[in-house]
Design an enzyme around this catalytic site. Structure first.
Site, PDB file in Angstrom:
ATOM      1  N   SER A 152      31.313  50.910  82.499  1.00 38.04           N
ATOM      2  CA  SER A 152      31.889  50.353  81.270  1.00 38.04           C
ATOM      3  C   SER A 152      32.385  51.482  80.390  1.00 38.04           C
ATOM      4  O   SER A 152      31.805  52.581  80.377  1.00 38.04           O
ATOM      5  CB  SER A 152      30.823  49.560  80.503  1.00 38.04           C
ATOM      6  OG  SER A 152      31.315  49.194  79.236  1.00 38.04           O
TER       7      SER A 152
ATOM      8  N   TYR B 214      22.986  49.238  76.493  1.00 37.51           N
ATOM      9  CA  TYR B 214      23.968  48.857  77.522  1.00 37.51           C
ATOM     10  C   TYR B 214      24.782  50.090  77.943  1.00 37.51           C
ATOM     11  O   TYR B 214      24.932  50.375  79.139  1.00 37.51           O
ATOM     12  CB  TYR B 214      24.879  47.765  76.945  1.00 37.51           C
ATOM     13  CG  TYR B 214      26.010  47.351  77.846  1.00 37.51           C
ATOM     14  CD1 TYR B 214      25.794  46.505  78.934  1.00 37.51           C
ATOM     15  CD2 TYR B 214      27.313  47.786  77.606  1.00 37.51           C
ATOM     16  CE1 TYR B 214      26.839  46.124  79.761  1.00 37.51           C
ATOM     17  CE2 TYR B 214      28.366  47.403  78.430  1.00 37.51           C
ATOM     18  CZ  TYR B 214      28.122  46.567  79.503  1.00 37.51           C
ATOM     19  OH  TYR B 214      29.156  46.188  80.316  1.00 37.51           O
TER      20      TYR B 214
HETATM   21  N1  LIG Z   1      33.829  41.863  80.430  1.00 37.73           N
HETATM   22  C1  LIG Z   1      33.909  43.074  79.923  1.00 37.73           C
HETATM   23  O1  LIG Z   1      34.523  43.299  78.862  1.00 37.73           O
HETATM   24  C2  LIG Z   1      33.248  44.211  80.637  1.00 37.73           C
HETATM   25  C3  LIG Z   1      33.544  45.500  80.196  1.00 37.73           C
HETATM   26  C4  LIG Z   1      32.952  46.576  80.836  1.00 37.73           C
HETATM   27  C5  LIG Z   1      32.100  46.371  81.899  1.00 37.73           C
HETATM   28  N2  LIG Z   1      31.813  45.107  82.309  1.00 37.73           N
HETATM   29  C6  LIG Z   1      30.898  44.954  83.439  1.00 37.73           C
HETATM   30  O2  LIG Z   1      31.528  44.141  84.411  1.00 37.73           O
HETATM   31  C7  LIG Z   1      30.536  43.478  85.198  1.00 37.73           C
HETATM   32  C8  LIG Z   1      30.868  41.997  85.283  1.00 37.73           C
HETATM   33  O3  LIG Z   1      30.699  41.415  84.015  1.00 37.73           O
HETATM   34  P1  LIG Z   1      31.550  40.149  83.517  1.00 37.73           P
HETATM   35  O4  LIG Z   1      32.214  40.555  82.279  1.00 37.73           O
HETATM   36  O5  LIG Z   1      32.327  39.586  84.621  1.00 37.73           O
HETATM   37  O6  LIG Z   1      30.367  39.170  83.050  1.00 37.73           O
HETATM   38  P2  LIG Z   1      29.720  37.874  83.706  1.00 37.73           P
HETATM   39  O7  LIG Z   1      30.758  36.839  83.943  1.00 37.73           O
HETATM   40  O8  LIG Z   1      28.565  37.545  82.833  1.00 37.73           O
HETATM   41  O9  LIG Z   1      29.226  38.393  85.129  1.00 37.73           O
HETATM   42  C9  LIG Z   1      28.003  38.977  85.384  1.00 37.73           C
HETATM   43  C10 LIG Z   1      27.607  38.517  86.775  1.00 37.73           C
HETATM   44  O10 LIG Z   1      26.440  39.239  87.195  1.00 37.73           O
HETATM   45  C11 LIG Z   1      25.580  38.339  87.834  1.00 37.73           C
HETATM   46  N3  LIG Z   1      24.205  38.833  87.681  1.00 37.73           N
HETATM   47  C12 LIG Z   1      23.572  39.170  86.534  1.00 37.73           C
HETATM   48  N4  LIG Z   1      22.304  39.554  86.790  1.00 37.73           N
HETATM   49  C13 LIG Z   1      22.139  39.464  88.134  1.00 37.73           C
HETATM   50  C14 LIG Z   1      21.062  39.706  89.012  1.00 37.73           C
HETATM   51  N5  LIG Z   1      19.872  40.116  88.554  1.00 37.73           N
HETATM   52  N6  LIG Z   1      21.247  39.500  90.342  1.00 37.73           N
HETATM   53  C15 LIG Z   1      22.436  39.074  90.815  1.00 37.73           C
HETATM   54  N7  LIG Z   1      23.508  38.827  90.029  1.00 37.73           N
HETATM   55  C16 LIG Z   1      23.349  39.018  88.711  1.00 37.73           C
HETATM   56  C17 LIG Z   1      25.784  36.996  87.142  1.00 37.73           C
HETATM   57  O11 LIG Z   1      25.527  35.905  88.013  1.00 37.73           O
HETATM   58  P3  LIG Z   1      24.117  35.113  88.012  1.00 37.73           P
HETATM   59  O12 LIG Z   1      23.771  34.889  86.579  1.00 37.73           O
HETATM   60  O13 LIG Z   1      24.380  33.873  88.778  1.00 37.73           O
HETATM   61  O14 LIG Z   1      23.165  36.017  88.723  1.00 37.73           O
HETATM   62  C18 LIG Z   1      27.268  37.041  86.830  1.00 37.73           C
HETATM   63  O15 LIG Z   1      28.037  36.431  87.865  1.00 37.73           O
HETATM   64  C19 LIG Z   1      29.193  43.788  84.531  1.00 37.73           C
HETATM   65  O16 LIG Z   1      28.556  44.841  85.198  1.00 37.73           O
HETATM   66  C20 LIG Z   1      29.605  44.232  83.141  1.00 37.73           C
HETATM   67  O17 LIG Z   1      28.644  45.071  82.557  1.00 37.73           O
HETATM   68  C21 LIG Z   1      32.366  44.016  81.699  1.00 37.73           C
END
Ligand SMILES: NC(=O)c1ccc[n+]([C@@H]2O[C@H](COP(=O)([O-])OP(=O)(O)OC[C@H]3O[C@@H](n4cnc5c(N)ncnc54)[C@H](OP(=O)(O)O)[C@@H]3O)[C@@H](O)[C@H]2O)c1
Length: 264
Positions: free
Chosen positions: A155, A168
């Site tokens: 991130s 985070y």
């Molecule tokens: N969106 C942004 O602005 C942004 C920016 C920088 C980085 N990121 C990173 O991008 C990645 C994806 O995030 P997103 O924005 O797409 O959010 P999201 O839609 O909330 O996705 C997170 C995913 O991780 C899964 N997850 C969480 N804990 C888990 C566990 N213990 N075991 C297996 N799966 C798990 C969740 O599925 P379940 O709940 O079904 O397990 C969910 O599908 C993350 O690492 C986040 O930190 C996002």
């Protein structure tokens, strides 16, 4: 050639036909999009996440696009369960090739209010689980003398010091650090390991926050006054996951629409 596009050229550089790509957190947001992108490039995709239903939705979208995916509901922070799932993937799918360590969890709090439970929850998923997935995956590739690719979704928060994102950001900074060490330790085995630092992209993780007055203020402060959509990472991901990225390892690609110029 199709419509002037040299499809052979693209298949050779960016294609993953007959190979398996694993995506964690594949039921939503960036993980769902990553899975669809890798499937479109020909990979058979293993979809990991805790909840089966969102994984099934991703699987159905991939099938609609003409791709192939299998679902493996698992908590990636459960080391033993991850080992079992990786064995199942190896037995039932084409040779392992790519891992996208995307599962992650958020957490906003001023450091003064942070408790130990929150630190453990965030580091367990964002750092420890990603490390354990990567090592379990690399060990299997090394045992079979297979090359491969690991992409750690970190991130922009790893580089900035935005208030309330300290824990985070620290968990993602640790993962970026480990990315470099993995790249060094596994370079001679033909495994490339890179990180992507996405900027703000609207997903389940932050949608509600961006609808608050404070969230709207953040968007207004961005250079292009906009959030990204999950397909913003497609180009970086395809390059790092394919032959096109063969000479790239231990790098971090910041994919943020220039947001880092204004986020403190
Ligand atoms: N969106 C942004 O602005 C942004 C920016 C920088 C980085 N990121 C990173 O991008 C990645 C994806 O995030 P997103 O924005 O797409 O959010 P999201 O839609 O909330 O996705 C997170 C995913 O991780 C899964 N997850 C969480 N804990 C888990 C566990 N213990 N075991 C297996 N799966 C798990 C969740 O599925 P379940 O709940 O079904 O397990 C969910 O599908 C993350 O690492 C986040 O930190 C996002």
């Amino acid at each position: 050639m199709t419509n002037g596009i040299n499809t052979e050229f693209f298949a050779e550089r960016f294609g993953m036909n007959g190979l398996t790509a694993i995506v964690t957190g594949a039921g939503s947001g960036l993980g769902q999009q990553a899975a669809r992108t890798l499937a479109a490039a020909g990979a058979h995709v293993a979809l990991l996440g805790r909840r089966p239903e969102p994984l099934r939705e991703t699987q159905a979208l991939i099938a609609q696009d003409g791709g192939i995916a299998s679902i493996f509901p698992v908590d990636v922070a459960d080391r033993d369960a991850v080992g079992v799932v990786l064995d199942e993937i190896q037995q039932s799918m084409p040779p392992l090739w790519a891992l996208v360590n995307n599962a992650g969890t958020g957490g906003r709090a001023a450091l003064i209010d942070v408790d130990e439970r929150m630190v453990d929850r965030v580091f367990d998923v964002n750092t420890k689980a990603a490390l354990l997935m990567a090592t379990a995956f690399a060990r299997r590739l090394i045992d079979r003398q297979l090359p491969g690719r690991i992409i750690n979704i970190c991130s922009l928060a790893a580089r900035t010091h935005s208030p309330h994102l300290g824990i985070y950001g620290a968990s993602k900074a640790a993962l970026e650090h480990l990315t470099g060490t993995m790249a060094q330790e596994w370079a001679s085995h033909g495994i490339n390991v890179n990180a992507i630092h996405p900027g703000y992209i609207e997903t389940d993780m932050n949608r509600a926050m961006f609808q608050t007055p404070a969230g709207r203020k953040i968007v207004d402060s961005l250079p292009r006054r906009r959030l990204g959509t999950p397909d913003a990472l497609d180009g970086a991901l395809l390059m790092l996951a394919s032959q096109a990225g063969a000479f790239v390892t231990g790098s971090t690609l910041v994919v943020d629409d220039g947001q880092r110029f204004v986020i403190g």
